[in-house]
Motif scaffolding. Structure first.
Motif, PDB file in Angstrom:
ATOM      1  N   THR A   9       0.831  -1.200   0.000  1.00 28.02           N
ATOM      2  CA  THR A   9       0.000   0.000   0.000  1.00 28.02           C
ATOM      3  C   THR A   9       0.866   1.252   0.000  1.00 28.02           C
ATOM      4  O   THR A   9       1.965   1.277   0.553  1.00 28.02           O
ATOM      5  CB  THR A   9      -0.928   0.032   1.226  1.00 28.02           C
ATOM      6  OG1 THR A   9      -0.135  -0.061   2.408  1.00 28.02           O
ATOM      7  CG2 THR A   9      -1.920  -1.115   1.192  1.00 28.02           C
ATOM      8  N   ARG A  11       1.538   5.112   1.109  1.00 30.29           N
ATOM      9  CA  ARG A  11       1.219   6.041   2.193  1.00 30.29           C
ATOM     10  C   ARG A  11       2.359   7.040   2.328  1.00 30.29           C
ATOM     11  O   ARG A  11       3.443   6.851   1.765  1.00 30.29           O
ATOM     12  CB  ARG A  11       0.971   5.307   3.497  1.00 30.29           C
ATOM     13  CG  ARG A  11       2.160   4.538   4.032  1.00 30.29           C
ATOM     14  CD  ARG A  11       1.863   3.931   5.404  1.00 30.29           C
ATOM     15  NE  ARG A  11       2.948   3.120   5.896  1.00 30.29           N
ATOM     16  CZ  ARG A  11       4.084   3.574   6.432  1.00 30.29           C
ATOM     17  NH1 ARG A  11       4.273   4.873   6.539  1.00 30.29           N
ATOM     18  NH2 ARG A  11       5.015   2.745   6.859  1.00 30.29           N
ATOM     19  N   THR A  12       2.107   8.086   3.086  1.00 28.14           N
ATOM     20  CA  THR A  12       3.136   9.080   3.364  1.00 28.14           C
ATOM     21  C   THR A  12       4.012   8.584   4.502  1.00 28.14           C
ATOM     22  O   THR A  12       3.507   8.080   5.510  1.00 28.14           O
ATOM     23  CB  THR A  12       2.483  10.429   3.740  1.00 28.14           C
ATOM     24  OG1 THR A  12       1.652  10.853   2.663  1.00 28.14           O
ATOM     25  CG2 THR A  12       3.530  11.491   4.017  1.00 28.14           C
ATOM     26  N   THR A  14       6.470   8.557   7.764  1.00 26.44           N
ATOM     27  CA  THR A  14       6.539   9.270   9.037  1.00 26.44           C
ATOM     28  C   THR A  14       7.944   9.085   9.606  1.00 26.44           C
ATOM     29  O   THR A  14       8.720   8.253   9.117  1.00 26.44           O
ATOM     30  CB  THR A  14       5.514   8.722  10.046  1.00 26.44           C
ATOM     31  OG1 THR A  14       5.901   7.381  10.408  1.00 26.44           O
ATOM     32  CG2 THR A  14       4.100   8.722   9.463  1.00 26.44           C
ATOM     33  N   ASP A  17       9.249   5.677  10.269  1.00 23.67           N
ATOM     34  CA  ASP A  17       9.758   4.900   9.132  1.00 23.67           C
ATOM     35  C   ASP A  17      11.242   5.113   8.887  1.00 23.67           C
ATOM     36  O   ASP A  17      11.846   4.398   8.082  1.00 23.67           O
ATOM     37  CB  ASP A  17       9.016   5.286   7.842  1.00 23.67           C
ATOM     38  CG  ASP A  17       7.567   4.896   7.851  1.00 23.67           C
ATOM     39  OD1 ASP A  17       7.266   3.754   8.237  1.00 23.67           O
ATOM     40  OD2 ASP A  17       6.726   5.742   7.464  1.00 23.67           O
ATOM     41  N   ARG A  65       6.956  15.611   0.168  1.00 26.22           N
ATOM     42  CA  ARG A  65       6.244  14.418   0.618  1.00 26.22           C
ATOM     43  C   ARG A  65       7.099  13.223   0.268  1.00 26.22           C
ATOM     44  O   ARG A  65       7.532  13.068  -0.873  1.00 26.22           O
ATOM     45  CB  ARG A  65       4.881  14.254  -0.066  1.00 26.22           C
ATOM     46  CG  ARG A  65       3.798  15.117   0.475  1.00 26.22           C
ATOM     47  CD  ARG A  65       3.434  14.688   1.908  1.00 26.22           C
ATOM     48  NE  ARG A  65       2.474  15.551   2.495  1.00 26.22           N
ATOM     49  CZ  ARG A  65       2.739  16.646   3.206  1.00 26.22           C
ATOM     50  NH1 ARG A  65       3.965  17.027   3.379  1.00 26.22           N
ATOM     51  NH2 ARG A  65       1.792  17.363   3.729  1.00 26.22           N
ATOM     52  N   VAL A  67       6.765   9.439  -0.124  1.00 22.22           N
ATOM     53  CA  VAL A  67       5.748   8.406  -0.300  1.00 22.22           C
ATOM     54  C   VAL A  67       6.442   7.054  -0.208  1.00 22.22           C
ATOM     55  O   VAL A  67       7.529   6.872  -0.775  1.00 22.22           O
ATOM     56  CB  VAL A  67       5.043   8.555  -1.667  1.00 22.22           C
ATOM     57  CG1 VAL A  67       4.029   7.455  -1.885  1.00 22.22           C
ATOM     58  CG2 VAL A  67       4.397   9.942  -1.778  1.00 22.22           C
ATOM     59  N   THR A 117       0.514  13.225  -6.069  1.00 24.41           N
ATOM     60  CA  THR A 117       0.871  14.058  -4.918  1.00 24.41           C
ATOM     61  C   THR A 117       1.256  15.462  -5.373  1.00 24.41           C
ATOM     62  O   THR A 117       0.838  16.458  -4.777  1.00 24.41           O
ATOM     63  CB  THR A 117       2.025  13.411  -4.122  1.00 24.41           C
ATOM     64  OG1 THR A 117       1.594  12.137  -3.639  1.00 24.41           O
ATOM     65  CG2 THR A 117       2.467  14.284  -2.968  1.00 24.41           C
TER      66      THR A 117
END
Length: 174
Positions: A9, A11-12, A14, A17, A65, A67, A117
């Motif tokens: 999946t 997602r952005t 954080t 991570d 961002r 990703v 994005t």
């Protein structure tokens, strides 16, 4: 019948991570593990690709961002960074997929996510990127994804005496 394996999946990223993201980037770009894939820089460079500080800055930067593609168990298998350059332009950088999983469509998914994005988050109409000029197979891969090679080169962004430059590619976003 074995249930299908769920697709990773998007997602952005954080700050949580950060350790896994750093491992992924280094695995994909440098050293012997990178040679398992085809998009590496391991034959050109032997330094670190990034730092924890640089990744943390990108994750927390409001003009960027990061990703990630994450497996169901949370393992990161791909990433791309999108940076707002202003005036309707964004920059696509640090695109990588785990070398053992390359050539399976994840890079294409990450590019599409980066472009989405750029449009939705930053209002971009144009995506720009740079690629080492001695990587014609990688440049061709981006061209097949709609990126056009501009008549522009830039200095390699890392200090040192490097025998290559960066070519600029761009793609107008739908």
């Amino acid at each position: 019948m074995t249930p299908p394996i769920p697709e990773p999946t998007l997602r952005t990223a954080t700050l949580a991570d950060l350790p896994a993201l750093r491992v992924l980037v280094e695995r994909a770009y440098r050293g012997d593990t990178a040679r398992q894939g085809w998009t590496h820089e391991a034959d050109l460079l032997d330094d670190e690709r990034t730092t924890d500080e640089d990744l943390a800055d990108a994750i927390t930067d409001q003009a960027a961002r990061v990703v990630v593609l994450a497996e169901a168990d949370g393992a990161l298998v791909g990433t791309v960074t999108v940076t707002n350059q202003g005036h309707g332009r964004s920059y696509l950088g640090m695109l990588c997929v785990d070398p053992e999983l390359q050539a399976g469509g994840m890079g294409r998914r990450l590019i599409k996510a980066a472009e989405r994005t750029a449009r939705e988050r930053f209002g971009a109409r144009l995506m720009e990127m740079t690629v080492i000029d001695s990587r014609p197979e990688l440049i061709a891969w981006y061209q097949r994804r709609g990126y056009v090679l501009r008549e522009e080169t830039r200095a390699f962004p890392v200090p040192g005496d490097h025998p290559f430059a960066m070519v600029v590619l761009e793609n107008y976003l739908d």
